[in-house]
Structures are given as C-alpha cells and as structure tokens.
Scaffold this active site. Sequence first.
Site, PDB file in Angstrom:
ATOM      1  N   GLU A   1       0.802  -1.221   0.000  1.00 16.44           N
ATOM      2  CA  GLU A   1       0.000   0.000   0.000  1.00 16.44           C
ATOM      3  C   GLU A   1       0.839   1.277   0.000  1.00 16.44           C
ATOM      4  O   GLU A   1       0.341   2.361   0.270  1.00 16.44           O
ATOM      5  CB  GLU A   1      -0.966  -0.027   1.183  1.00 16.44           C
ATOM      6  CG  GLU A   1      -1.916  -1.210   1.080  1.00 16.44           C
ATOM      7  CD  GLU A   1      -2.963  -1.262   2.164  1.00 16.44           C
ATOM      8  OE1 GLU A   1      -2.956  -0.373   3.042  1.00 16.44           O
ATOM      9  OE2 GLU A   1      -3.790  -2.183   2.140  1.00 16.44           O
TER      10      GLU A   1
ATOM     11  N   LYS B   1     -15.609  -1.493   1.904  1.00 23.15           N
ATOM     12  CA  LYS B   1     -14.822  -1.990   0.775  1.00 23.15           C
ATOM     13  C   LYS B   1     -15.789  -2.556  -0.260  1.00 23.15           C
ATOM     14  O   LYS B   1     -16.499  -3.527   0.019  1.00 23.15           O
ATOM     15  CB  LYS B   1     -13.856  -3.091   1.230  1.00 23.15           C
ATOM     16  CG  LYS B   1     -12.729  -2.597   2.134  1.00 23.15           C
ATOM     17  CD  LYS B   1     -11.901  -3.772   2.630  1.00 23.15           C
ATOM     18  CE  LYS B   1     -10.673  -3.300   3.401  1.00 23.15           C
ATOM     19  NZ  LYS B   1      -9.941  -4.446   4.006  1.00 23.15           N
TER      20      LYS B   1
ATOM     21  N   ASP C   1     -13.822  -4.170  10.075  1.00 24.97           N
ATOM     22  CA  ASP C   1     -13.521  -4.480   8.670  1.00 24.97           C
ATOM     23  C   ASP C   1     -13.832  -5.955   8.425  1.00 24.97           C
ATOM     24  O   ASP C   1     -14.918  -6.300   7.968  1.00 24.97           O
ATOM     25  CB  ASP C   1     -12.067  -4.153   8.367  1.00 24.97           C
ATOM     26  CG  ASP C   1     -11.633  -4.606   6.971  1.00 24.97           C
ATOM     27  OD1 ASP C   1     -12.512  -4.858   6.131  1.00 24.97           O
ATOM     28  OD2 ASP C   1     -10.414  -4.722   6.723  1.00 24.97           O
TER      29      ASP C   1
ATOM     30  N   SER D   1      -5.440  -3.972  -0.776  1.00 28.74           N
ATOM     31  CA  SER D   1      -3.988  -3.994  -0.983  1.00 28.74           C
ATOM     32  C   SER D   1      -3.630  -4.261  -2.442  1.00 28.74           C
ATOM     33  O   SER D   1      -2.591  -3.825  -2.926  1.00 28.74           O
ATOM     34  CB  SER D   1      -3.334  -5.030  -0.070  1.00 28.74           C
ATOM     35  OG  SER D   1      -3.934  -6.285  -0.252  1.00 28.74           O
TER      36      SER D   1
END
EC number: 4.2.1.11
Length: 434
Positions: free
Chosen positions: A210, A344, A319, A374
């Site tokens: 990242e 996401k 997450d 990522s």
Amino acid sequence: MAKIVKIAGREIIDSRGNPTVEVDVRLGDGTLGRAAVPSGASTGSREALELRDGDKKRFGGKGVLKAVSNVNDIIAPKLTGLEITKQQDIDDIMIKLDGTDFKSSLGANAVLGVSLACAKAGSNSNKLPVYEYVREIYNVKSDKYVLPVPLMNIINGGEHADNNVDLQEFMIAPVSAPTFREALRMGCEVFHGLKKVLNEKGYATGVGDEGGFAPNLKSNAQALEVICEAVKVAGYEVGRDIVFALDVAASELYENNKYTLEGEVKEKVKTSKDMIAFYGDLLKEYPIISIEDGLSESDWDGWKILTEKLKSRLQLVGDDLFVTNTKIFKDGIDKGIANSILIKVNQIGSLSETVAAVQMAYKAGYTAVMSHRSGETEDSIIADLAVALNTGQIKTGSASRTDRMCKYNQLLRIEEELGSKSAYLGKSAFSSIK
C-alpha cells in the site's frame, strides 16, 4: 434515457501483478463506462467470493477468466437493453442471477465490475461527475459535500509486509488542515520525514503493497515512535496536527482463542482482555484516534468488552468483522459492537449494497470509512464514492505508488471542482467517538 447495448469483461493485472477483472459498459448514445476490481490480502472469512480459476499453470491459479466469462456470457445478456440509470435494478438482477449469499456462483469480482462500470457509464451519459451521479440515483440528501480525512498508511506490517511488525497498518490522519489539499500535503511531508528518520536509523525504506514503508522494526511501539519523530521532522505537532490510526487485522493474529504478537517484547500471547489492556496502554502514550479490527472477526464477546471500554476514546472500526455486509453489520449494531464500519466495495460486490451499508451506519450513529484494497488498479472510483456518501474518511494507502495516489489526485480534482460546496472536517469526522 440511454440503454445498455454492450458489456465486455476482460482480465487485466493489478498492483501486485495478479489478474483482476475489468468491465466496459457501452450505451446506446455511445457512452462508455469502465471499471476495474480491487483485491485484498487479509480478507474476512465472510467476504463475498472473489472467483479465481484455480489453474496452477496460469498465474499460479489466480486467473480470472471464469469471472470474465460470467460477465460476457451470463450477466451481459440479462442486462443488455436496460436503462442505465436503474442502478438498483441492475444490481438486484445480478444478485438474483447469482443466487448465493456470497456471490460464489458468478463471483463478486464479476458482479462488482459490471456494477461500477454501469455507474460510470451512467455518470458519463448524464454528463455528471460520478460523485454527483451516485447522489442522484440513490437520493442522497445533503447540503454539503465532505472531503475525507486521509488515513495514510505510512508503515506496513502484518500481511502487507515481510517484517516483524505485527500490526498491519500504522496510519497518520492530518486533522488540523483546513482543506483536503492541505491535509494531503501534510501527509506527504510526514511520509518524506519518515523516510529521512528511517534512513538515519539504518532501516530499509522499501515499501509494502500500500505504499508505506516496511522496516524491520523491533516492536509495534517502535513503529509509533518513528512516526512521532517523522511528524516533528516535517514541522508538525503530534496530537494537534497529526493523529494516528491503526489497523491491527487481529483475525490474522488469532488462533485457539488467543492472539500472538511476535513483535512484543513481553507477553507475546494475549487474551482478548490483554489486547484491550494493550490498546489502553498505547492510548496513554500516543494520540491514537482509530483502531480497526482490534480483535478477531470471530471474537464477538471480546469486541463487546472492547467497545464498552474504549468507545468513548476511540473510533473502533469493523472491517473483517462486518465485511461491508448489512446483515452482519445489523447484528453488530444490535449487540453494540464497534462504532464504525470499513467500506470496501469488493467485500460485498455491488454498488447498491455498498451504499446500503453506509446508510445503515449513519442511521445507527456509526461512522463509515471508505477503503481501497492492498491489490489495486488505476481505477479511482472510491474517491468519488467517499465524497458522494460523505464518509468523511478514506483509506487509500501512503504517499507513493500510482495505484494509491490516483485516488488522492481524484480527490484534489473533486475539491477544486466543488469549491465552497465542499468541507473538510478534520477531527470532527470521527463523530462516533462518544
């Protein structure tokens, strides 16, 4: 209104050299919408399925020709002829066509590619920016557009780097800036300050997936220490100008009801209560404003205690815990777990379901943080979605790698375009801390 005349999927390559799905949607008025799908490294067990070919002779089994075939041979015939502005209907048709809870038939990468490409085609056809078009089709009501605080991942550990730092992401949040442009400048300056600090200490300055540095530091606390030094080198004040955020990715550390942190000098193996105490100790030393996935996605009892103890001091982000799934998220809300959700798009696999998760968060008093993966591409739609939905925060990596910077650059353009119609909230964006 323009109708879909052609949908074409293809296999392209993402930022980690792995295949991913890209989709073109062509309309009757000649308009094109194109979208590419991201891919994660540390993934929640209940994420929508990313369909891979499994042919070890080709890309080590990671090819996506099956997903591409599903786009071209199954999805395209069902959507051709539909009006492009009927985004909810388009997504619902694909979800029904798949017929599984986790999009394991068609693949979330196939469904999402089409969903996002349709949104882009619709915005182009209607001559609107994506952020404005998304507001219009989902009837998002707000007087202002909010530019997000960038949570910039400047030190990578865990699954995102090959080092002995356990926590996956050490992020900085420039909260004293008056605008997004200034916030990004501050973040870039701290990033360069960190490179200088690491060089002086003899650490490697190679970057992880990242774009953050991945030095082989001695402990998790040392990562926070060198960031403090970098903030000062850049001419800013720790805690006033720059605050910190962590992504622990604790599911990756969890086995047999215990957490193993190899980077800790004392007590490498920890219980849920030990982890909560560990975070409490970090809070005494550092201005941490947000912790993501502080406990495992399967440790809901621990999450309940974590939330009760630290929700008044921290943004606690789910997450892997919630995987952008409204059914799972509602259960968490009902049980009083966490106070924020990471968003996401590929965890759930369609634009409409993504919007629903953000709206559910706001109704419950939770914050929503827009996020990359990522494995990324040059597609910058999450920048538009962050602004369209006023998430107020975005995770899209460090101040390096074009696959990360393209999202930041798109936000610069959006802020310039909106002018006085936009706002940058700084610390106020972390509104779920109560």
